[in-house]
Design a protein around this motif. Structure first.
Motif, mmCIF file in Angstrom:
data_model
loop_
_atom_site.group_PDB
_atom_site.id
_atom_site.type_symbol
_atom_site.label_atom_id
_atom_site.label_comp_id
_atom_site.label_asym_id
_atom_site.label_seq_id
_atom_site.Cartn_x
_atom_site.Cartn_y
_atom_site.Cartn_z
ATOM 1 N N PHE A 127 27.079 1.788 0.281
ATOM 2 C CA PHE A 127 27.185 0.305 0.460
ATOM 3 C C PHE A 127 28.149 -0.646 0.944
ATOM 4 C CE2 PHE A 127 30.298 2.575 -2.468
ATOM 5 C CZ PHE A 127 31.576 2.002 -2.454
ATOM 6 N N HIS A 129 28.326 -1.806 3.872
ATOM 7 C CA HIS A 129 27.855 -2.827 4.687
ATOM 8 C C HIS A 129 27.055 -3.759 4.108
ATOM 9 C CE1 HIS A 129 24.611 0.161 3.195
ATOM 10 N NE2 HIS A 129 22.742 -0.843 4.119
ATOM 11 N N HIS A 130 27.047 -3.873 2.793
ATOM 12 C CA HIS A 130 27.037 -4.928 1.774
ATOM 13 C C HIS A 130 28.329 -5.639 1.143
ATOM 14 C CE1 HIS A 130 22.747 -3.714 1.552
ATOM 15 N NE2 HIS A 130 23.018 -2.411 1.095
ATOM 16 N N LEU A 131 29.417 -5.026 1.513
ATOM 17 C CA LEU A 131 30.422 -5.794 1.307
ATOM 18 C C LEU A 131 31.325 -6.033 2.601
ATOM 19 C CD1 LEU A 131 31.512 -2.882 -1.290
ATOM 20 C CD2 LEU A 131 30.464 -5.289 -1.963
ATOM 21 N N ARG A 135 29.922 1.266 6.812
ATOM 22 C CA ARG A 135 29.598 2.637 5.646
ATOM 23 C C ARG A 135 29.567 3.386 6.824
ATOM 24 N NH1 ARG A 135 22.630 2.453 6.381
ATOM 25 N NH2 ARG A 135 22.863 3.844 5.053
#
Length: 197
Positions: A127, A129-131, A135
């Motif tokens: 996760f 990379h979503h923030l 990653r």
């Protein structure tokens, strides 16, 4: 009426402590340490109903992670590690793996302690990379003897344990395992090996 002070050390600074003082303190230590599982269970129960935006609450995530590990044939030490891995979520929002690692360190292998301590960065693979984070931060540990074991824990059990429909075992199922694993430390600076056996 006694205030119970006869059952307490008499010093006001450790530099004044005597062997008798430490005998009193030691007489309290093992009974208190022996109730560690009760305190851990109480804290796990505090995770009930705490969703933090996730599809399941933190207790269910812990139970689901441990249940998946148990059903996959992992030994009790591993299952207890899986149960406790996120126990620090509510106490240490910015470094939660450290709490579980500290609790487990005297009782589990170096590998399981390392997995617990590092699972946060390994879980980030799913996760970060979503923030806007990297990653692949876990790659900093590539080459460590326990790298693959930690990656496997996160892939098979941790990242997959957010299913509201999963039939997790209840906390009571894991309680005897937790009590057995935490009954005696394998490694503690406060207990001689003979005392732990």
């Amino acid at each position: 009426m006694s205030d119970g002070s006869q059952d307490r050390a008499g010093f006001t600074a450790m530099t004044e402590g005597t062997a008798e003082d430490w005998a009193v303190i030691s007489s309290h230590f093992m009974p208190f340490a022996g109730r560690l599982a009760d305190r851990v269970l109480d804290h796990l129960r505090l995770l009930d109903g705490d969703y933090g935006g996730f599809p399941v609450d933190r207790l269910q995530h812990s139970l689901q992670t441990a249940t998946r590990a148990h059903r996959d044939g992992r030994d009790e030490d591993y299952v207890v590690m899986a149960l406790l891995h996120d126990i620090g979520d509510t106490l240490c929002s910015y470094n939660h793996p450290d709490v579980a690692a500290a609790i487990l360190k005297p009782f589990v292998s170096e590998e399981l302690h390392w997995i617990t301590a590092q699972h946060g960065v390994f879980q980030g693979y799913y996760f970060f990379h979503h923030l806007g984070l990297d990653r692949n931060m876990r790659e900093g540990f590539r080459g460590h003897p326990h790298f693959q074991a930690c990656a496997e824990f996160c892939e098979k059990y941790d990242q997959a344990a957010f299913d509201p429909a999963y039939d997790s075992a209840p906390l009571s199922f894991f309680e005897p395992m937790l009590r057995r694993v935490t009954a005696f430390p394998r490694n503690s600076m406060y207990v001689k090996p003979a005392e732990a056996a």
